[in-house]
Structures are given as C-alpha cells and as structure tokens.
Scaffold this active site. Structure first.
Site, PDB file in Angstrom:
ATOM      1  N   THR A 139       0.817  -1.221   0.000  1.00 10.68           N
ATOM      2  CA  THR A 139       0.000   0.000   0.000  1.00 10.68           C
ATOM      3  C   THR A 139       0.852   1.274   0.000  1.00 10.68           C
ATOM      4  O   THR A 139       1.888   1.343   0.655  1.00 10.68           O
ATOM      5  CB  THR A 139      -0.901  -0.001   1.250  1.00 10.68           C
ATOM      6  OG1 THR A 139      -1.611  -1.235   1.264  1.00 10.68           O
ATOM      7  CG2 THR A 139      -1.871   1.150   1.252  1.00 10.68           C
ATOM      8  N   GLU A 166      -5.664  -6.286   3.319  1.00  8.86           N
ATOM      9  CA  GLU A 166      -5.485  -7.432   2.411  1.00  8.86           C
ATOM     10  C   GLU A 166      -6.678  -7.568   1.467  1.00  8.86           C
ATOM     11  O   GLU A 166      -7.201  -8.655   1.241  1.00  8.86           O
ATOM     12  CB  GLU A 166      -5.227  -8.709   3.203  1.00  8.86           C
ATOM     13  CG  GLU A 166      -3.878  -8.634   3.897  1.00  8.86           C
ATOM     14  CD  GLU A 166      -3.464  -9.926   4.542  1.00  8.86           C
ATOM     15  OE1 GLU A 166      -3.593 -10.974   3.909  1.00  8.86           O
ATOM     16  OE2 GLU A 166      -3.002  -9.859   5.694  1.00  8.86           O
ATOM     17  N   GLY A 181       3.028  -2.661   8.216  1.00 12.93           N
ATOM     18  CA  GLY A 181       3.124  -3.276   9.545  1.00 12.93           C
ATOM     19  C   GLY A 181       4.537  -3.756   9.831  1.00 12.93           C
ATOM     20  O   GLY A 181       5.105  -4.520   9.061  1.00 12.93           O
TER      21      GLY A 181
HETATM   22  C1  LIG Z   1      -3.973  -1.380  10.468  1.00  9.89           C
HETATM   23  C2  LIG Z   1      -3.603  -1.524   9.029  1.00  9.89           C
HETATM   24  C3  LIG Z   1      -2.487  -2.265   8.690  1.00  9.89           C
HETATM   25  C4  LIG Z   1      -2.101  -2.405   7.366  1.00  9.89           C
HETATM   26  N1  LIG Z   1      -0.957  -3.098   7.065  1.00  9.89           N
HETATM   27  C5  LIG Z   1      -0.511  -3.113   5.791  1.00  9.89           C
HETATM   28  C6  LIG Z   1       0.743  -3.713   5.470  1.00  9.89           C
HETATM   29  O1  LIG Z   1       1.432  -4.264   6.328  1.00  9.89           O
HETATM   30  N2  LIG Z   1       1.168  -3.669   4.185  1.00  9.89           N
HETATM   31  C7  LIG Z   1       0.424  -3.087   3.196  1.00  9.89           C
HETATM   32  O2  LIG Z   1       0.874  -3.091   2.054  1.00  9.89           O
HETATM   33  N3  LIG Z   1      -0.761  -2.516   3.472  1.00  9.89           N
HETATM   34  C8  LIG Z   1      -1.246  -2.504   4.736  1.00  9.89           C
HETATM   35  N4  LIG Z   1      -2.449  -1.910   5.029  1.00  9.89           N
HETATM   36  C9  LIG Z   1      -3.176  -1.240   3.966  1.00  9.89           C
HETATM   37  C10 LIG Z   1      -4.454  -1.918   3.559  1.00  9.89           C
HETATM   38  O3  LIG Z   1      -4.200  -3.134   2.912  1.00  9.89           O
HETATM   39  C11 LIG Z   1      -5.231  -0.920   2.695  1.00  9.89           C
HETATM   40  O4  LIG Z   1      -5.641   0.126   3.559  1.00  9.89           O
HETATM   41  C12 LIG Z   1      -6.402  -1.547   2.002  1.00  9.89           C
HETATM   42  O5  LIG Z   1      -5.976  -2.399   0.975  1.00  9.89           O
HETATM   43  C13 LIG Z   1      -7.350  -0.504   1.407  1.00  9.89           C
HETATM   44  O6  LIG Z   1      -6.661   0.403   0.607  1.00  9.89           O
HETATM   45  P1  LIG Z   1      -6.839   1.983   0.839  1.00  9.89           P
HETATM   46  O7  LIG Z   1      -6.630   2.269   2.268  1.00  9.89           O
HETATM   47  O8  LIG Z   1      -5.988   2.684  -0.133  1.00  9.89           O
HETATM   48  O9  LIG Z   1      -8.352   2.251   0.512  1.00  9.89           O
HETATM   49  P2  LIG Z   1      -8.954   2.729  -0.886  1.00  9.89           P
HETATM   50  O10 LIG Z   1      -8.558   1.784  -1.954  1.00  9.89           O
HETATM   51  O11 LIG Z   1      -8.649   4.159  -1.090  1.00  9.89           O
HETATM   52  O12 LIG Z   1     -10.497   2.561  -0.582  1.00  9.89           O
HETATM   53  C14 LIG Z   1     -11.252   3.536   0.146  1.00  9.89           C
HETATM   54  C15 LIG Z   1     -12.726   3.184   0.027  1.00  9.89           C
HETATM   55  O13 LIG Z   1     -13.124   3.285  -1.332  1.00  9.89           O
HETATM   56  C16 LIG Z   1     -13.758   2.101  -1.771  1.00  9.89           C
HETATM   57  N5  LIG Z   1     -13.373   1.839  -3.174  1.00  9.89           N
HETATM   58  C17 LIG Z   1     -12.129   1.893  -3.710  1.00  9.89           C
HETATM   59  N6  LIG Z   1     -12.172   1.588  -5.019  1.00  9.89           N
HETATM   60  C18 LIG Z   1     -13.460   1.312  -5.323  1.00  9.89           C
HETATM   61  C19 LIG Z   1     -14.148   0.897  -6.509  1.00  9.89           C
HETATM   62  N7  LIG Z   1     -13.490   0.669  -7.655  1.00  9.89           N
HETATM   63  N8  LIG Z   1     -15.472   0.683  -6.442  1.00  9.89           N
HETATM   64  C20 LIG Z   1     -16.138   0.871  -5.290  1.00  9.89           C
HETATM   65  N9  LIG Z   1     -15.545   1.258  -4.131  1.00  9.89           N
HETATM   66  C21 LIG Z   1     -14.230   1.469  -4.143  1.00  9.89           C
HETATM   67  C22 LIG Z   1     -13.233   0.997  -0.847  1.00  9.89           C
HETATM   68  O14 LIG Z   1     -14.193  -0.033  -0.717  1.00  9.89           O
HETATM   69  C23 LIG Z   1     -13.026   1.752   0.465  1.00  9.89           C
HETATM   70  O15 LIG Z   1     -14.200   1.738   1.225  1.00  9.89           O
HETATM   71  C24 LIG Z   1      -2.876  -1.798   6.345  1.00  9.89           C
HETATM   72  C25 LIG Z   1      -4.016  -1.069   6.684  1.00  9.89           C
HETATM   73  C26 LIG Z   1      -4.381  -0.926   8.002  1.00  9.89           C
HETATM   74  C27 LIG Z   1      -5.593  -0.112   8.341  1.00  9.89           C
END
Ligand SMILES: Cc1cc2nc3c(=O)[nH]c(=O)nc-3n(C[C@H](O)[C@H](O)[C@H](O)COP(=O)(O)OP(=O)(O)OC[C@H]3O[C@@H](n4cnc5c(N)ncnc54)[C@H](O)[C@@H]3O)c2cc1C
Length: 524
Positions: A149, A441, A188
């Site tokens: 991410t 994930e 993480g």
């Molecule tokens: C505590 C924590 C630990 C984490 N650890 C890791 C890690 O170790 N390594 C790592 O790589 N990542 C990590 N992550 C990241 C995590 O995997 C991402 O936050 C997750 O994949 C969602 O991506 P985003 O935050 O960019 O959300 P976005 O992709 O921006 O999504 C935001 C919202 O928009 C909606 N959305 C997005 N696209 C669409 C679409 N095409 N159609 C409809 N709705 C849509 C989604 O459903 C969501 O509700 C972690 C996250 C957290 C909170």
C-alpha cells in the site's frame, strides 16, 4: 425482596452445563477438524494460560508503547516454537494467539504470512533457498514487512507508483519513491522492527514499464537496527486497534539492490535487461491467498469468542420474573427474543468454522498444485482454474465472514446490556482489533466485487452450456433445472442432501439476479 445470592451465578452456570443434549467432546472434535488437532490446541492454550508473558488481564490499561513492548516479549517467546515445531503446529498455535492477542498475531503474520508468503509465491527455488539461509524462518537477522500500500493507492495495486529501474551497468535495481503519494503507508512492522521489506514497485527496464513486481529491499542493519542509506521511515502512531504492531511509512531515495532481489518466479529480468513475462498473469495471484484464508478462520474463532461471552452472560444474567411464583428472576437466555438474537449467530459462527477448514483445504491443494507446476505442464489450465476459484472463493468468504463477525461482536455487546460496554468485558478491544479485517489485504467491497464478477461470469458460462468444474460453482450446471427446483417437503430439509439442493437453488437465483441486474446496468 431481593433473591440475589452471591453464588447464584456459579450455581446457574453449573446447572446450564450439566446434562447437555449432545456429547461436548465429540462436538469440539468436529469443530476443530480432528481429535489430534483439538488436543494440540488444548496443549497450546494451557501453555499460554500458564506463561506470565501471555498474562493479559491488564492489557486494557496499557499505552501503545507498553503494548508494543509486550508484543515483542511475546514474539521472543514464540520464536522458540518457530524452529522447534512443524509449520502446521505453529499455524495452529498462531490461530489461538489471535484470540489472545490480535496485535501479536498480526506482527508475526506480517512476517510469516505476508513477507514469507510473498517470497514463497514469487521466488525461484534458488531465490527461496537464498532467503531461507538468510534466516527468514528463525527470524534471525531478518524480520520482514510487506510494502504494497502507498499513501495514494491501496486497492488499485496496478496504480502503485514506487519505481524499480533496472540499471544494466551495475546489474542492480534502483528503488525510488517518486512523490509523496508513492510513500509506502500503513506498513506493519516498518516503524521499528523490520529489517527487510517485500516492496511492490513498477518494474522499468530500458524505459519500458512492465507493471507491479515484488522486490526484497533491506531497510535496516540487522545488528544496529540503523536505517540503511536512502531509507526514510516514520511511525504512523496510534491506531483504532492492534497497537502491538508498529505500522509505519517508508520512502526510498534511489536505493540500490542486486538484480537477484527481484522475485523472479514469474517475471524474469536477465543480466542483459531482457524481460521474460509469465505465460499467464493469473499465476501471480498467489501471494494474498494465505492471509485471506487465515482471516476466515479468525472470523470464525473471534465470533465464537464474542458469543461465548454473550451466551454465557445470558445464562447467568437474570431480569424480571416471567412467573411471579418463581424463586428467581428469569435468565435472559430463556427469553425467546434473546435466543433469536444470539442463536442464529452461534449457528453462523459454527458454519464459519467448517467453512474455514474447507477453505484451508482448498488453499493447500491450490498452493501444492502451483508449486508443482513446471514449464509446459499439462496441468497448467486445470491449475489456473483452481487458482481462480480459490482466489474468488477466498475473496468472497473473507469479505462475508469478516463483515458478519464484526456485526456479531457488536450484537454480542448489545446482548450484554451496560456490562457489555465496559472495556474489561473484551468487546471494545475485540471490535477495534477485528474491524481492520474488513479493510486490509483487500477491502471487503473490492473483494466482494471480485467474487461477484467470478460468479456472474460462471453463470453466463453455465447459460452457454459450459460445464462448471469448480466445486464452488458446480451447482450452476443444469441451471434451468436448478432454478426451477422446488422443495418437495419439510422433511427434505432435514437431510444434508435436501439442504444442499435447497442452497443450490437459492444461490443460483441470487447469482441469476445479480447477473441480470448487472446486464441491465450495462445497457442503461
Ligand atoms: C492497520 C492496518 C495495517 C495495514 N498493514 C498493511 C501492510 O502491512 N502492508 C500493506 O501493504 N498494506 C497494509 N495496510 C493497507 C491496507 O491493505 C489498505 O488500507 C487496504 O488495501 C485498502 O486500501 P486503501 O486504504 O488505499 O483504501 P482505498 O482503496 O482508497 O479505498 C477507500 C474506500 O473506497 C472504496 N473503493 C475503492 N475503489 C473502489 C471501486 N473501484 N469501487 C467501489 N468502491 C471502491 C473501498 O471499498 C473503500 O471503502 C494496512 C491497513 C491498516 C488499516
């Protein structure tokens, strides 16, 4: 006049537990898959419950830093088992650890599940041996994190902007964060502990982009823990839950790594800068499957944990007298509305448990098939089909089971009235810790869409007469018959076959409706 007596709760519980209408031991064995698995888990639970390092009663009042420190003490303890136990046993131990300390589970899960999973699914056999020798399994000199991410992109993995330019002169990749949005975010273990990161970056060779690939990038000196040149790391700080894991951000400024640090099982870059891409892109799907599979099991276990608290409380809690002559007030579990609130959730949690066992079996079968694949393998097509099925099944189940479990936790809290709101009851942390399963994930909505796409395309194939071979969509074969099927009698629903056929018809109608709605949207 009060009918309260100080040992009423104990007496009530003893009465509730006496004479169950089923064999509790047999039921437990069923839930855990086999007697040997159950015995193992009981042993692990006993060990943890007697080990002061796993003492948890004070966890509710600790600060983020204290929680992180405790997590590291626990990791130190568990490190012993990593090398002395089989992978299967250690996974079972970790499944229980998640109930005890979800932050600890995540801390180790990032290393063993995501980081090692990335290596396992992306490395050539030689690369795999290399990283094993470096100490991945024993966590000696190597603690991994998973850098997918970025600040600006999460769900849209193809949109990641970190770059990996191949420098043919030095036979190295240059890993670089080109802008603020490309900062690796949420990683993480990055903030304080990771020595290496599996970085997802855009492969660029001779000016041409080849999409997102995985690179193992050293972050810290494993002895001094000092950041290596070109690495900038920060701490994301306090989160809603899982404070035991140190999430951080990472920026790379022209960090050079040997060419061999790109995981090359699928796409290869030769010494001359020739890029060989895999015949089928789907083969690269494997890395995130393990985490999703584990989350379905965690959803089942966490739902059972929440319901153990709420059902037990419902047995002990008494409110109002249903019968004026009764000695005591009525146990809230005896109110039909309370039973209707909790018992369907108990049934659902049990079903999730079996689902998790089945998904684990599917995941292992698919992983073995993938690992056994050789160039020109006649099993290639069948393996791809299996991978697609595992991918969509794990995506759909991860979304469904984690959403439902989050709701189960809150419904359990509400079922405990005011006492459910005390932090010391466990629901507050459970909810805060579990909520992230709906996001990481693969955000649940995105995963649900992926599962939906698979089902709609399977339905279209079934309409076109193409046989469904995947176990998960076989019910779509003979689609007209399945859609028209009617339940012959109530008794039919008392048999497994009757229930199976009933679900086939219900599911076929749901997929048909989704498919028709989708087609209508396309036309609109
Ligand atoms: C505590 C924590 C630990 C984490 N650890 C890791 C890690 O170790 N390594 C790592 O790589 N990542 C990590 N992550 C990241 C995590 O995997 C991402 O936050 C997750 O994949 C969602 O991506 P985003 O935050 O960019 O959300 P976005 O992709 O921006 O999504 C935001 C919202 O928009 C909606 N959305 C997005 N696209 C669409 C679409 N095409 N159609 C409809 N709705 C849509 C989604 O459903 C969501 O509700 C972690 C996250 C957290 C909170």
């Amino acid at each position: 006049m009060s009918t309260w007596t100080d040992n009423l709760t104990m007496e009530t519980m003893a009465k509730e537990r006496a004479n169950p209408p089923f064999d509790v031991r047999k039921m437990s064995i069923e839930h855990h898959g086999s007697e040997s698995d159950l015995v193992k888990k009981e042993k692990f639970m006993l060990e943890a419950s007697r080990d002061p390092v796993f003492y948890s009663a004070d966890i509710y009042d600790l600060t983020k830093d204290q929680i992180r420190e405790r997590t590291m003490q626990r990791i130190q303890r568990l490190a012993h088992y990593v090398t002395s136990e089989s992978v299967d046993d250690f996974q079972k131990r970790m499944e229980l650890m998640s109930l005890l300390d979800p932050g600890l589970w995540t801390r180790l899960g990032v290393h063993y599940g995501l980081f090692l999973g990335a290596i396992r699914s992306g490395a050539t056999p030689n690369q795999f041996s290399y990283w094993m020798e470096k100490g991945v399994i024993a966590c000696q000199g190597m603690f991994g994190c998973f850098g997918m991410t970025e600040l600006a992109h999460g769900s849209n993995v193809a949109g990641l902007e970190t770059t990996a330019h191949f420098d043919a002169q030095t036979d190295e990749f240059v890993i670089h964060t080109p802008n603020l949005g490309a900062t690796k975010w949420w990683i993480g273990g990055a903030a304080q502990t990771a020595t290496h990161c599996s970085v997802f970056a855009q492969l660029i060779v001779k000016g041409k982009r080849y999409g997102t690939k995985t690179f193992i990038v050293p972050l810290r000196d494993p002895k001094s823990f000092q950041l290596l040149p070109g690495i900038n790391i920060g701490d994301i700080g306090k989160k809603m839950g899982r404070d035991g894991i140190d999430n951080g951000y990472i920026q790379f400024t022209n960090v050079r790594i040997p060419r061999a640090y790109m995981l090359m099982k699928h796409t290869q870059v030769t010494r001359d800068g020739e890029v060989r891409e895999p015949p089928l892109q789907q083969l690269t799907y494997g890395a995130l499957l393990q985490g999703r599979t584990a989350m379905v099991a965690d959803a089942a276990n966490t739902a059972k944990k929440a319901l153990t608290i709420s059902v037990r409380y419902a047995a002990a809690r008494r409110q109002f007298k249903s019968d004026a002559k009764a000695q005591y007030e009525t146990q809230i579990l005896d109110y039909p509305i309370h039973q209707r609130r909790l018992m369907p959730l108990v049934a659902q949690a049990v079903a999730f448990g079996y689902t998790a066992l089945e998904l684990q079996r599917l995941f292992e079968e698919t992983s073995q098939a993938l690992e056994a694949l050789e160039p020109g393998d006649p099993n290639l097509e069948a393996t791809i089909e299996k991978l697609k099925e595992t991918h969509s099944t794990s995506a759909g189940l991860k979304a469904f089971c984690t959403w439902a479990t989050l709701e189960t936790i809150d419904r359990s809290r509400q079922a405990c009235g005011g006492h459910g709101y005390s932090s010391y009851n466990g629901f507050a942390n459970m909810h805060a810790d579990f909520a992230v399963h709906c996001t990481w994930e693969g955000d649940n909505t995105i995963l649900a869409l992926q599962a939906g796409r698979f089902l709609i395309s399977a339905y279209q194939d079934a309409l076109d007469g193409k046989e469904q071979v995947s176990a998960g969509t076989k019910y779509l074969n003979n689609i007209e018959q399945v859609l028209a099927a009617k339940c012959e009698s109530d008794e039919a629903l008392d048999t497994l076959d009757g229930i199976d056929r009933g679900w086939a018809t219900v599911a076929a109608h749901a997929v048909k409706k989704a498919s028709e709605d989708y087609q209508a949207c396309l036309k609109a």
